[in-house]
Design a protein around this motif. Structure first.
Motif, short mmCIF file in Angstrom:
data_model
loop_
_atom_site.label_atom_id
_atom_site.label_comp_id
_atom_site.label_asym_id
_atom_site.label_seq_id
_atom_site.Cartn_x
_atom_site.Cartn_y
_atom_site.Cartn_z
N ASP A 71 60.73 47.19 71.68
CA ASP A 71 60.68 46.26 72.81
C ASP A 71 59.26 46.12 73.35
O ASP A 71 58.81 45.01 73.69
N SER A 72 58.52 47.21 73.42
CA SER A 72 57.15 47.15 73.94
C SER A 72 56.22 46.40 73.00
O SER A 72 55.39 45.59 73.42
N THR B 248 55.42 44.54 76.80
CA THR B 248 55.76 45.06 78.12
C THR B 248 55.99 46.56 78.03
O THR B 248 56.08 47.13 76.94
N GLY B 249 56.08 47.20 79.16
CA GLY B 249 56.41 48.61 79.22
C GLY B 249 55.20 49.47 79.53
O GLY B 249 54.06 49.13 79.17
N GLU C 254 59.99 57.98 72.91
CA GLU C 254 60.64 56.91 73.65
C GLU C 254 61.51 57.50 74.76
O GLU C 254 62.19 58.51 74.56
N ASN C 255 61.47 56.86 75.90
CA ASN C 255 62.33 57.27 77.00
C ASN C 255 63.74 56.71 76.86
O ASN C 255 64.68 57.20 77.49
N GLU D 230 62.79 51.44 72.89
CA GLU D 230 61.65 51.20 73.78
C GLU D 230 60.40 50.80 72.98
O GLU D 230 59.65 49.90 73.39
N LYS E 205 54.27 52.24 78.23
CA LYS E 205 53.68 52.90 77.07
C LYS E 205 53.19 51.90 76.03
O LYS E 205 53.00 52.25 74.86
N LEU E 206 52.97 50.65 76.44
CA LEU E 206 52.57 49.62 75.49
C LEU E 206 51.30 50.01 74.74
O LEU E 206 51.24 49.91 73.51
#
Length: 491
Positions: free
Chosen positions: A432-433, A438-439, A424-425, A429, A441-442
């Protein structure tokens, strides 16, 4: 012939005895000189002479004032009216330590006694800088069955409230919810000048009443309100756990009448704030107090005066608190007394938690990510009142109370399990993805996703509780006993 000879011998013996006694009481001259440690003459000394260390001897001072027995110079010459024996001479002079010397007259033929030089020492004096002498006050005394603590005997920081004073009392402790114990016994009521003060919520007085207004604190077992009718202390035949132990805060005379108030406010980083205000007013018959408190500090722990941290409360998340109340007490003589209070409290707790868990298995490790959001809003309204009437043969009390509360909690709990450790960045993350689709890296997160779970819940309980407690005690003059009726009703 024989009778005449015997009479002559008796007379001769009497004459010899009288002569010996007279000789023993002869006078002698006493001579001496007085100097200090540096061999400077010391004059104007007062003189006292004792025989056998206890009998004060009469003498005539020849070198000074005989009436006051004070020397004019440093030479001592005195005519002593005494005889054989051991003597002690004492000399006194301001600025010198008293000097003493002894001598003996061993024969009636010793007409003059020369003393060794008498040395007197100067008193050591030293000028000191100005000093302040502070007396030590007694912290506590027992008056019958009452323990009285003197508030002035305890050192408190400027701006301290009542809680700081109570924590310093020997044997006293305060819990995080304001429960006071003294020597292991719980304080059931916190009174101010013998009257209820925000009954049921001692923290109001502990956190808002300034310590500088307190004269002393009394701890005692309070008798029942109708004890004057039952003709008993009401505690003598009770077990310790059944007795009503109270702490009575006695205010200083200047704060018993009039009005006083104190306020406090603060602002910190990340928009943290706090503010509170307290007011107290007295007349001959009426007492009114109000308070208000608002903050979003969450953890309201504070350091006590003894260096220990005292946890009042420590909720997770950001806790916004708004509370206030009013308390009153009215007393008209000994017959009528009304007291009561109204308190309101609002809590708004916002929690946000992100978790990361790794579970190790022989077949392969599992990686779990979670996010919890919880919002709790609570309202509490409480009121208590106490009406008392005390007559010559009748006592009556009515104690109604009502409490309403509502606490609404919304919870959103998200969890996801992966077969590889998601990179995760930023925190959260992966969660949330997965749940918001979204994102960048989904697809990577979904490729290694094993399970996902969302748990939504709402809890909104509301409670209302009321009670009416009333009792009556009757003792007519013609009765030998008493009648007591107690009724309790709950809603």
């Amino acid at each position: 012939m024989h009778n005449a000879l015997r009479t002559a011998l008796i007379c001769l013996a009497a004459i010899l005895t009288a002569f010996t006694a007279s000789a023993d009481l002869k006078k002698f001259m006493l001579v001496g000189y007085i100097y200090d440690q540096e061999w400077d003459s010391v004059d104007s000394c007062e003189v006292e002479i004792y025989k056998d260390d206890t009998v004060k001897v009469n003498f005539k001072l020849l070198t000074g004032n005989d009436a006051t027995k004070t020397l004019s110079g440093n030479q001592l010459r005195a005519l002593v009216n005494s005889g054989i024996g051991t003597y002690r001479i004492s000399l006194f002079k301001d600025g010198y330590t008293p000097a003493t010397t002894t001598f003996r007259i061993g024969s009636v033929s010793e007409n003059t006694k020369y003393l060794r030089t008498i040395r007197m020492e100067k008193e050591l004096t030293r000028k000191l800088n100005e000093v302040t002498v502070t007396g030590t006050r007694v912290k506590m005394v027992m008056k019958g069955d009452t323990v009285v603590f003197d508030a002035a005997a305890f050192q408190l920081g400027e701006g301290s409230m009542l809680d700081a004073l109570v924590r310093q009392l020997p044997g006293a402790t305060i819990s995080s919810d304001g429960v006071i114990e003294v020597n292991g016994r719980k304080i059931n009521e916190l009174l101010v000048n013998g009257k209820d003060f925000f009954k049921g919520d001692p923290k109001v007085a502990l956190q808002n009443l300034p310590a500088y207004t307190v004269k002393n604190l009394k701890v005692y077992d309070k008798a029942d309100d109708d004890a004057y009718l039952t003709h008993s202390d009401s505690n003598a035949d009770k077990l310790e756990d059944d007795q009503n132990l109270v702490m009575d805060v006695q205010l200083k005379k200047e704060y018993i009448k009039g009005w006083m108030a104190n306020a406090e406010a603060g602002y910190g980083t990340r928009d943290r704030y706090m503010g509170r205000i307290f007011g107290l007013g007295y007349t001959d018959k009426l007492r009114i107090s109000v308070f208000g408190n608002i903050n979003n500090t969450g953890n309201s722990s504070q350091a006590g005066d003894n260096g220990q941290w005292w946890e009042r409360s420590a909720e997770n998340g950001i806790n916004r608190v708004a509370m206030g109340g009013i308390d009153y007490s009215y007393k008209n003589g000994e017959e009528t007394e009304f007291s009561g209070n109204l308190n309101y409290r609002h809590n708004d707790i916002n929690e946000h938690e992100i978790s990361s868990i790794t579970r190790f298995y022989p077949s392969g490790d599992l990686y779990r990510r979670g996010e919890l959001r919880r919002r709790t809003k609570g309202h509490t309204l409480r009121t208590d009142h106490d009406l008392n009437f005390r007559l010559k043969s009748l006592a009556f009390a009515l104690m109604p109370s009502l409490e309403w509360s509502r606490n609404k909690t919304r919870t959103n709990n998200l969890t996801a399990t992966f077969d590889t450790d998601p990179v995760e960045n930023s925190r959260g993350e992966a969660i949330d993805s997965v749940f918001n689709a979204t994102g960048p890296k989904l697809n990577d997160f979904r490729r290694h996703l094993l399970t996902s779970l969302q748990n939504l819940s709402v809890n909104d309980p509301e409670n209302l509780h009321g009670r009416i407690n009333t009792w009556t005690t009757i003792r007519p003059a013609s009765w030998k006993g008493v009648v007591r009726v107690n009724l309790i009703g709950d809603i």
